[in-house]
Write an enzyme that holds these catalytic residues in place. Structure first.
Site, mmCIF file in Angstrom:
data_model
loop_
_atom_site.group_PDB
_atom_site.id
_atom_site.type_symbol
_atom_site.label_atom_id
_atom_site.label_comp_id
_atom_site.label_asym_id
_atom_site.label_seq_id
_atom_site.Cartn_x
_atom_site.Cartn_y
_atom_site.Cartn_z
ATOM 1 N N SER A 33 3.101 -6.151 12.018
ATOM 2 C CA SER A 33 4.483 -5.715 12.217
ATOM 3 C C SER A 33 5.084 -6.636 13.276
ATOM 4 C CB SER A 33 4.472 -4.268 12.748
ATOM 5 O OG SER A 33 5.727 -3.909 13.288
ATOM 6 N N TYR A 40 1.230 2.524 18.186
ATOM 7 C CA TYR A 40 1.547 1.605 17.082
ATOM 8 C C TYR A 40 1.553 0.159 17.562
ATOM 9 C CZ TYR A 40 4.115 0.145 12.825
ATOM 10 O OH TYR A 40 4.518 -0.462 11.650
HETATM 11 P P1 NAD Z 1 4.552 4.262 3.826
HETATM 12 O O1 NAD Z 1 4.498 5.527 4.575
HETATM 13 O O2 NAD Z 1 5.541 4.078 2.723
HETATM 14 O O3 NAD Z 1 3.118 3.897 3.206
HETATM 15 C C1 NAD Z 1 1.934 4.076 3.920
HETATM 16 C C2 NAD Z 1 0.781 4.077 2.955
HETATM 17 O O4 NAD Z 1 -0.424 4.293 3.699
HETATM 18 C C3 NAD Z 1 0.855 5.206 1.918
HETATM 19 O O5 NAD Z 1 0.323 4.758 0.692
HETATM 20 C C4 NAD Z 1 -0.041 6.283 2.529
HETATM 21 O O6 NAD Z 1 -0.577 7.185 1.566
HETATM 22 C C5 NAD Z 1 -1.109 5.405 3.141
HETATM 23 N N1 NAD Z 1 -1.878 6.084 4.171
HETATM 24 C C6 NAD Z 1 -1.448 6.704 5.297
HETATM 25 N N2 NAD Z 1 -2.483 7.236 5.963
HETATM 26 C C7 NAD Z 1 -3.604 6.935 5.236
HETATM 27 C C8 NAD Z 1 -4.977 7.213 5.398
HETATM 28 N N3 NAD Z 1 -5.436 7.914 6.438
HETATM 29 N N4 NAD Z 1 -5.835 6.764 4.449
HETATM 30 C C9 NAD Z 1 -5.392 6.081 3.370
HETATM 31 N N5 NAD Z 1 -4.092 5.786 3.177
HETATM 32 C C10 NAD Z 1 -3.218 6.225 4.097
HETATM 33 O O7 NAD Z 1 4.726 3.144 4.953
HETATM 34 P P2 NAD Z 1 5.097 1.585 4.888
HETATM 35 O O8 NAD Z 1 6.326 1.423 5.673
HETATM 36 O O9 NAD Z 1 5.018 1.061 3.517
HETATM 37 O O10 NAD Z 1 3.909 1.011 5.780
HETATM 38 C C11 NAD Z 1 2.886 0.186 5.276
HETATM 39 C C12 NAD Z 1 2.385 -0.715 6.382
HETATM 40 O O11 NAD Z 1 3.431 -1.584 6.777
HETATM 41 C C13 NAD Z 1 1.940 0.025 7.638
HETATM 42 O O12 NAD Z 1 0.778 -0.596 8.165
HETATM 43 C C14 NAD Z 1 3.109 -0.158 8.571
HETATM 44 O O13 NAD Z 1 2.737 -0.097 9.910
HETATM 45 C C15 NAD Z 1 3.560 -1.541 8.180
HETATM 46 N N6 NAD Z 1 4.938 -1.857 8.556
HETATM 47 C C16 NAD Z 1 5.977 -1.126 8.105
HETATM 48 C C17 NAD Z 1 7.264 -1.466 8.481
HETATM 49 C C18 NAD Z 1 8.466 -0.713 8.004
HETATM 50 O O14 NAD Z 1 9.563 -0.980 8.520
HETATM 51 N N7 NAD Z 1 8.371 0.167 7.042
HETATM 52 C C19 NAD Z 1 7.474 -2.551 9.330
HETATM 53 C C20 NAD Z 1 6.383 -3.280 9.786
HETATM 54 C C21 NAD Z 1 5.116 -2.923 9.388
#
Ligand code: NAD
Length: 263
Positions: A145, A158
């Site tokens: 991130s 985080y």
């Molecule tokens: P999201 O909530 O849409 O997806 C998260 C995914 O992780 C889902 O499939 C969920 O079921 C799974 N998950 C959560 N806990 C779990 C567990 N204990 N075991 C197995 N699976 C689990 O979120 P997202 O925004 O798509 O995030 C995905 C990644 O991207 C994360 O690592 C997040 O930190 C990173 N990220 C997101 C953003 C953003 O702005 N959305 C920005 C930077 C980084």
């Protein structure tokens, strides 16, 4: 481009992980998905993305391992080995968020964020590496991130986990630098997934804003483009990192953040 490769994307039932899985499937990779929620809809969306790109009959596996539990991760990696012959492309994407200042931060949330956002990647990586090294080809992509590069108030666990995974990426890259296995981190800014929608909703309630106003307010604070990054754009970057052209991209923390970290 990725025909014959097996890709495992953790947390691919939603958001960025689903976008990554679709992008890799569209290049011909076989997918192993993971995550909570509606796995069948995600698997169908991935198979559809493959079919749309001309890859019919793409196999899309699923393992529901909880990424906070080492023993379940081990079972998932055994499933990848026995059912698919191992993992060539590992995308460590599963992640959760919790926002509170340190003195109020629930300790169980801290433990869960470190386990899911950081420690799970150590376990999948250590278990995927032997096969990748034997085949002398592998791509490890850690979804970090902007918070792997800079901090934000309220996000201690985080930010600690994401800085940690950038460090893990560098060491993974170095330990495999003279092999065909590369490791890189992708550092997205705000992407409108369920994880960020919660922050939009919390802001709307706190500041009495409409949904659109809350989105603009959130972006306005951090992301100079004023636009969300999309899972499709991040998927395209992952595909590039899997390509031969990226064979010497090693240990990078590659931001795609609408200018966030340029400030
Ligand atoms: P999201 O909530 O849409 O997806 C998260 C995914 O992780 C889902 O499939 C969920 O079921 C799974 N998950 C959560 N806990 C779990 C567990 N204990 N075991 C197995 N699976 C689990 O979120 P997202 O925004 O798509 O995030 C995905 C990644 O991207 C994360 O690592 C997040 O930190 C990173 N990220 C997101 C953003 C953003 O702005 N959305 C920005 C930077 C980084």
């Amino acid at each position: 481009m990725l025909k014959g490769k097996i890709a495992l994307v953790t947390g691919s039932t939603s958001g960025i992980g689903l976008g990554m899985a679709q992008a890799l499937a569209a290049q011909g990779a076989t997918l192993i998905t993971n995550g909570f929620g509606d796995a069948d809809t995600a698997r169908k969306a991935i198979a559809d993305a493959a079919a749309k790109a001309g890859h019919t009959g793409t196999r899309v596996g699923y393992h529901g391992a909880d990424m906070s539990r080492a023993s379940e991760i081990e079972t998932m990696m055994q499933y990848a080995e026995s059912e698919f012959g191992g993992v060539d492309i590992l995308v460590n994407n599963a992640g959760i968020q919790h926002v509170a200042e340190i003195q109020d931060f629930p300790t169980d949330k801290w433990d869960a964020i470190i386990a899911i956002n950081l420690t799970s990647a150590f376990h999948t990586t250590r278990l995927a590496l032997p096969g990748m090294r034997t085949r002398n080809w592998g791509r490890i992509i850690n979804i970090a991130s902007v918070h792997g590069l800079v901090g934000s108030a309220g996000k201690s666990a985080y930010v600690a986990a994401k800085h940690g995974i950038v460090g893990l990426t560098k060491v993974t890259a170095l330990e495999n630098a003279q092999t065909g296995v590369t490791a890189n981190a992708i550092c997205p800014g705000f992407v409108l997934t369920p994880l960020v929608q919660k922050q939009v909703d919390d802001r709307a309630a706190r500041d009495k804003l409409s949904g659109d106003e809350a989105k603009r307010s959130l972006l306005g604070e951090k992301q100079p483009s004023g636009e969300f990054v999309t899972p499709e754009q991040l998927g395209a970057l992952a595909v590039f990192l899997c390509s031969d052209a990226a064979a010497q991209v090693r240990g990078a923390a590659w931001n795609m953040d609408g200018g966030w970290t340029a400030q």
